[in-house]
Design an enzyme around this catalytic site. Structure first.
Site, PDB file in Angstrom:
ATOM      1  N   LYS A  83     -26.855  65.902 -14.724  1.00  0.00           N
ATOM      2  CA  LYS A  83     -26.313  64.722 -13.957  1.00  0.00           C
ATOM      3  C   LYS A  83     -24.925  64.961 -13.860  1.00  0.00           C
ATOM      4  CE  LYS A  83     -27.210  59.901 -13.986  1.00  0.00           C
ATOM      5  NZ  LYS A  83     -27.550  58.744 -14.734  1.00  0.00           N
TER       6      LYS A  83
HETATM    7  C1  E4P Z   1     -28.181  55.704 -13.204  1.00  0.00           C
HETATM    8  O1  E4P Z   1     -28.411  56.899 -13.365  1.00  0.00           O
HETATM    9  C2  E4P Z   1     -27.655  55.010 -14.046  1.00  0.00           C
HETATM   10  O2  E4P Z   1     -28.011  55.338 -15.260  1.00  0.00           O
HETATM   11  C3  E4P Z   1     -27.826  53.476 -13.902  1.00  0.00           C
HETATM   12  O3  E4P Z   1     -28.663  53.055 -13.031  1.00  0.00           O
HETATM   13  C4  E4P Z   1     -26.900  52.538 -13.969  1.00  0.00           C
HETATM   14  O4  E4P Z   1     -27.087  51.310 -13.830  1.00  0.00           O
HETATM   15  P1  E4P Z   1     -26.096  50.037 -14.196  1.00  0.00           P
HETATM   16  O5  E4P Z   1     -25.131  49.772 -12.979  1.00  0.00           O
HETATM   17  O6  E4P Z   1     -27.039  49.001 -14.460  1.00  0.00           O
HETATM   18  O7  E4P Z   1     -25.366  50.539 -15.618  1.00  0.00           O
END
Ligand code: E4P
Length: 217
Positions: A83
């Site tokens: 990522k």
């Molecule tokens: C995506 O990969 C993120 O980990 C996640 O969806 C972020 O979500 P949030 O905005 O609820 O922290």
């Protein structure tokens, strides 16, 4: 639409995997911090439970260190997806890793042009953050629709991974908008099975069945 679970809590991953509902897992530095676990240990443990893609996020901001971190993370298991942040250095790392055959998830996408860049960099997944746009009184789902149109216009193979999903309605809207994947908190995945009329119907069926005095077994 594929379901990834957005968590680093191993018990939740095991439970959802046992239901047969999981296609993969995403984590981020905040979720790792919340787990209280060692990052590399928890990623290895998740990869031992789930055979689908498991996103592990680099922590650095510059290309060289991102590449070193990606090398370290991708050695943990063959299903680790690297990522990367949606920055110029992150996109450069995406292109380099893609050319080496390593899967990538470009994260923190808030605009269609950013998603266009990620596709051009060969990203396996692009992660538009729906909930965080909604938090600003914007419509996060509009972004999913825009990216779908752009990717279809040019036949980009990058998969749209709807992220920052906060509700069952977000899941439905992402599916209607044509997202390839949604990464969803465990509680929201489980809530998708809920309906008041299902509960009411089961209650009535149970009472009527008891009144028959019969037993199937
Ligand atoms: C995506 O990969 C993120 O980990 C996640 O969806 C972020 O979500 P949030 O905005 O609820 O922290």
């Amino acid at each position: 639409m594929k379901f990834f679970v957005d968590t680093a809590i191993i018990e939740d991953i095991v439970e959802l995997n046992d239901y047969g509902l999981l296609d993969g897992v995403t984590t981020n530095p905040s979720l790792i911090a919340k787990s209280g676990r060692d990052f590399k240990e928890v990623i290895a443990e998740i990869c031992g439970v789930v055979s689908g893609p498991v996103s592990a996020e680099v922590a650095s901001m510059d290309f060289d260190t991102m590449m070193a971190e990606a090398d370290c993370l991708s050695k943990i298991a063959s299903n680790v997806v690297i990522k990367l942040p949606l920055t110029l250095d992150g996109l450069k790392a995406c292109r380099t890793l893609t050319d080496k055959g390593i899967k990538t998830n470009v994260t923190l996408c808030f605009a269609a042009n950013q998603a266009l860049l990620a596709a051009k960099a060969g990203a396996t997944y692009i992660s538009p953050f729906v909930g965080r746009l909604d938090d600003l009184n914007l419509d996060g789902m509009d972004l999913i629709r825009e990216i779908r149109t752009i990717y279809d216009n040019y036949d980009f193979k990058t998969e749209i991974l709807a992220a920052s999903i906060r509700s069952a309605n977000h899941v439905k809207e992402a599916a209607l908008a044509g997202a390839d994947v949604a990464t969803i908190p465990p509680s929201v995945i489980k809530s998708l099975a809920n309906h008041a009329l299902t509960d009411k119907g089961l209650d009535q069926f149970s009472k009527d069945w008891a009144a028959t005095g019969q037993s199937i077994l």
